[in-house]
Design a protein around this motif. Sequence first.
Motif, PDB file in Angstrom:
ATOM      1  N   PHE A 169       0.723  -1.205  -0.089  1.00 15.30           N
ATOM      2  CA  PHE A 169       0.062  -0.168   0.038  1.00 15.30           C
ATOM      3  C   PHE A 169       0.876   1.160   0.053  1.00 15.30           C
ATOM      4  O   PHE A 169       0.484   2.264  -0.625  1.00 15.30           O
ATOM      5  CB  PHE A 169      -1.034  -0.039   1.277  1.00 15.30           C
ATOM      6  CG  PHE A 169      -2.045  -0.767   0.965  1.00 15.30           C
ATOM      7  CD1 PHE A 169      -3.159  -0.388   0.087  1.00 15.30           C
ATOM      8  CD2 PHE A 169      -2.363  -2.105   1.573  1.00 15.30           C
ATOM      9  CE1 PHE A 169      -4.605  -0.946  -0.194  1.00 15.30           C
ATOM     10  CE2 PHE A 169      -3.684  -2.663   1.064  1.00 15.30           C
ATOM     11  CZ  PHE A 169      -4.524  -2.438   0.548  1.00 15.30           C
ATOM     12  N   PHE A 170       1.878   1.072   0.783  1.00 13.58           N
ATOM     13  CA  PHE A 170       2.873   2.513   0.650  1.00 13.58           C
ATOM     14  C   PHE A 170       3.394   2.733  -0.838  1.00 13.58           C
ATOM     15  O   PHE A 170       3.689   3.794  -1.140  1.00 13.58           O
ATOM     16  CB  PHE A 170       4.183   2.069   1.590  1.00 13.58           C
ATOM     17  CG  PHE A 170       3.548   2.800   3.178  1.00 13.58           C
ATOM     18  CD1 PHE A 170       3.344   4.079   3.327  1.00 13.58           C
ATOM     19  CD2 PHE A 170       3.862   1.960   4.178  1.00 13.58           C
ATOM     20  CE1 PHE A 170       2.827   4.517   4.417  1.00 13.58           C
ATOM     21  CE2 PHE A 170       3.670   2.278   5.373  1.00 13.58           C
ATOM     22  CZ  PHE A 170       3.249   3.668   5.631  1.00 13.58           C
ATOM     23  N   GLY A 171       3.697   1.526  -1.430  1.00 12.48           N
ATOM     24  CA  GLY A 171       4.448   1.460  -2.818  1.00 12.48           C
ATOM     25  C   GLY A 171       3.465   2.167  -3.732  1.00 12.48           C
ATOM     26  O   GLY A 171       3.780   2.821  -4.576  1.00 12.48           O
ATOM     27  N   ALA A 172       2.124   1.611  -3.814  1.00 13.54           N
ATOM     28  CA  ALA A 172       0.947   2.212  -4.159  1.00 13.54           C
ATOM     29  C   ALA A 172       0.824   3.328  -4.090  1.00 13.54           C
ATOM     30  O   ALA A 172       0.532   4.252  -5.262  1.00 13.54           O
ATOM     31  CB  ALA A 172      -0.322   1.180  -4.303  1.00 13.54           C
ATOM     32  N   SER A 173       0.720   3.919  -3.058  1.00 18.25           N
ATOM     33  CA  SER A 173       0.430   5.317  -2.550  1.00 18.25           C
ATOM     34  C   SER A 173       1.634   6.386  -3.062  1.00 18.25           C
ATOM     35  O   SER A 173       1.342   7.373  -3.703  1.00 18.25           O
ATOM     36  CB  SER A 173       0.683   5.511  -1.128  1.00 18.25           C
ATOM     37  OG  SER A 173       0.359   7.021  -0.828  1.00 18.25           O
ATOM     38  N   ALA A 174       2.754   5.909  -3.236  1.00 16.05           N
ATOM     39  CA  ALA A 174       3.927   6.484  -4.093  1.00 16.05           C
ATOM     40  C   ALA A 174       3.621   6.594  -5.359  1.00 16.05           C
ATOM     41  O   ALA A 174       3.891   7.851  -5.967  1.00 16.05           O
ATOM     42  CB  ALA A 174       5.238   6.021  -3.654  1.00 16.05           C
ATOM     43  N   ALA A 175       3.277   5.515  -6.126  1.00 16.38           N
ATOM     44  CA  ALA A 175       3.137   5.618  -7.502  1.00 16.38           C
ATOM     45  C   ALA A 175       2.049   6.501  -7.737  1.00 16.38           C
ATOM     46  O   ALA A 175       1.893   7.314  -8.939  1.00 16.38           O
ATOM     47  CB  ALA A 175       2.829   4.141  -7.839  1.00 16.38           C
ATOM     48  N   PHE A 176       0.903   6.381  -7.104  1.00 21.93           N
ATOM     49  CA  PHE A 176      -0.247   7.332  -7.128  1.00 21.93           C
ATOM     50  C   PHE A 176      -0.102   8.542  -7.070  1.00 21.93           C
ATOM     51  O   PHE A 176      -0.619   9.394  -7.708  1.00 21.93           O
ATOM     52  CB  PHE A 176      -1.670   6.820  -6.381  1.00 21.93           C
ATOM     53  CG  PHE A 176      -2.361   5.608  -6.887  1.00 21.93           C
ATOM     54  CD1 PHE A 176      -2.919   5.534  -8.199  1.00 21.93           C
ATOM     55  CD2 PHE A 176      -2.528   4.362  -5.941  1.00 21.93           C
ATOM     56  CE1 PHE A 176      -3.488   4.485  -8.610  1.00 21.93           C
ATOM     57  CE2 PHE A 176      -3.107   3.155  -6.655  1.00 21.93           C
ATOM     58  CZ  PHE A 176      -3.718   3.277  -7.902  1.00 21.93           C
ATOM     59  N   VAL A 177       0.777   8.987  -6.106  1.00 17.18           N
ATOM     60  CA  VAL A 177       1.028  10.473  -5.689  1.00 17.18           C
ATOM     61  C   VAL A 177       1.947  10.934  -7.160  1.00 17.18           C
ATOM     62  O   VAL A 177       1.603  12.204  -7.483  1.00 17.18           O
ATOM     63  CB  VAL A 177       2.025  10.751  -4.562  1.00 17.18           C
ATOM     64  CG1 VAL A 177       2.651  12.010  -4.317  1.00 17.18           C
ATOM     65  CG2 VAL A 177       0.971  10.483  -3.328  1.00 17.18           C
ATOM     66  N   ARG A 178       2.901  10.189  -7.362  1.00 12.88           N
ATOM     67  CA  ARG A 178       3.610  10.597  -8.697  1.00 12.88           C
ATOM     68  C   ARG A 178       2.465  10.891  -9.881  1.00 12.88           C
ATOM     69  O   ARG A 178       3.024  11.830 -10.607  1.00 12.88           O
ATOM     70  CB  ARG A 178       4.693   9.791  -9.128  1.00 12.88           C
ATOM     71  CG  ARG A 178       5.509  10.139 -10.146  1.00 12.88           C
ATOM     72  CD  ARG A 178       6.868   9.328 -10.245  1.00 12.88           C
ATOM     73  NE  ARG A 178       7.472   9.327 -11.646  1.00 12.88           N
ATOM     74  CZ  ARG A 178       8.257  10.431 -11.839  1.00 12.88           C
ATOM     75  NH1 ARG A 178       8.487  11.577 -11.311  1.00 12.88           N
ATOM     76  NH2 ARG A 178       8.887  10.447 -13.000  1.00 12.88           N
ATOM     77  N   THR A 179       1.674  10.060 -10.022  1.00 14.96           N
ATOM     78  CA  THR A 179       0.732  10.053 -11.028  1.00 14.96           C
ATOM     79  C   THR A 179      -0.054  11.076 -10.884  1.00 14.96           C
ATOM     80  O   THR A 179      -0.092  11.891 -11.848  1.00 14.96           O
ATOM     81  CB  THR A 179      -0.144   8.819 -11.144  1.00 14.96           C
ATOM     82  OG1 THR A 179       0.416   7.637 -11.333  1.00 14.96           O
ATOM     83  CG2 THR A 179      -1.082   9.123 -12.250  1.00 14.96           C
ATOM     84  N   ALA A 180      -0.435  11.905  -9.908  1.00 14.11           N
ATOM     85  CA  ALA A 180      -1.294  12.864  -9.627  1.00 14.11           C
ATOM     86  C   ALA A 180      -0.549  14.148  -9.831  1.00 14.11           C
ATOM     87  O   ALA A 180      -0.947  15.093 -10.248  1.00 14.11           O
ATOM     88  CB  ALA A 180      -1.811  12.874  -8.358  1.00 14.11           C
TER      89      ALA A 180
END
Length: 302
Positions: A169-180
């Motif tokens: 979930f931390f890894g997914a959060s980082a990727a979604f934040v960069r996407t945003a």
Amino acid sequence: MELWIPITIAAAFSQNLRSALQKHLKGTVGTTGATFIRFGFGFPIALAYLGALLLFTGEGLPAVKNSFYAAAALGGLAQIIATFLLVYLFSYRNFAVGTAYSKTEPVQAALFGFILLGEKLTWFGMTAISVGIIGVLCISLGKVKFTGRSFTAALFGKPALIGLSAAAFFGASAAFVRTASLSVDAESFLLKAAFALVCVTGFQSVAMMTWMLRACPSELRATIKNWRMSWLVGFAGIAGSIGWFTAMTLQQVAYVRALAQIELVFTLAASWMFFREKITVIEFLGCVLVAIGGVGIVLAAP
């Protein structure tokens, strides 16, 4: 030196400070309250930071792509879930392995970065990240004593699964934040990161406050009652988040999150300097490996 490197190191230091303050507050405001403070008391500071950037750059509020709000919400939600999973680990007596597994986040961040953004790592980069993670595992498990049966149970038991889930979930959060962040139409990379930060933190604050009003209003009241310390936690937390969002706007998530593992070295150094705790040979070896991995990550990053 690439700008994302000192920004990431500063963010790791701020996160270490925020964690120490949260730990101090946990007994007063509860686990959920300590988690909420990071977002709820950090949000006004994030708004002020965005306002200052808009005033300094002379730009208006930026436009965003259609994918922005979904990515921001998913990134915020993933971070909340990951934080809860990490806190939940402490209810287990053998949580050390699970916590160590949660530090495999850079590998999982690399996977989500590839899926969401098409980011790829070189073999040298993957090797550097792996060396750093081995060092983190050494630090995390340096003082843990295992018997044969307990070692097997710890490696494959429920805490390990929770730790791996938290890392995911931390890894997914980082990727979604960069996407945003990359979906924000602004000239300044600082403005891109700041706008994404405000939206993500705002979503997290509203989501957690809504849930706490129903589930644990006493903890919400306790955070307000202890507002002085809460503001300190919020400031340290948002300072770290500004660093993470900015660094991940400039560089691939895997490299940023891997270099961020230097936070554990800060923690170990603080325990040695301020609390006079002894450092084991395995922990020292872990620090060396984290340092080697960090240098490799800096050299491998595009």
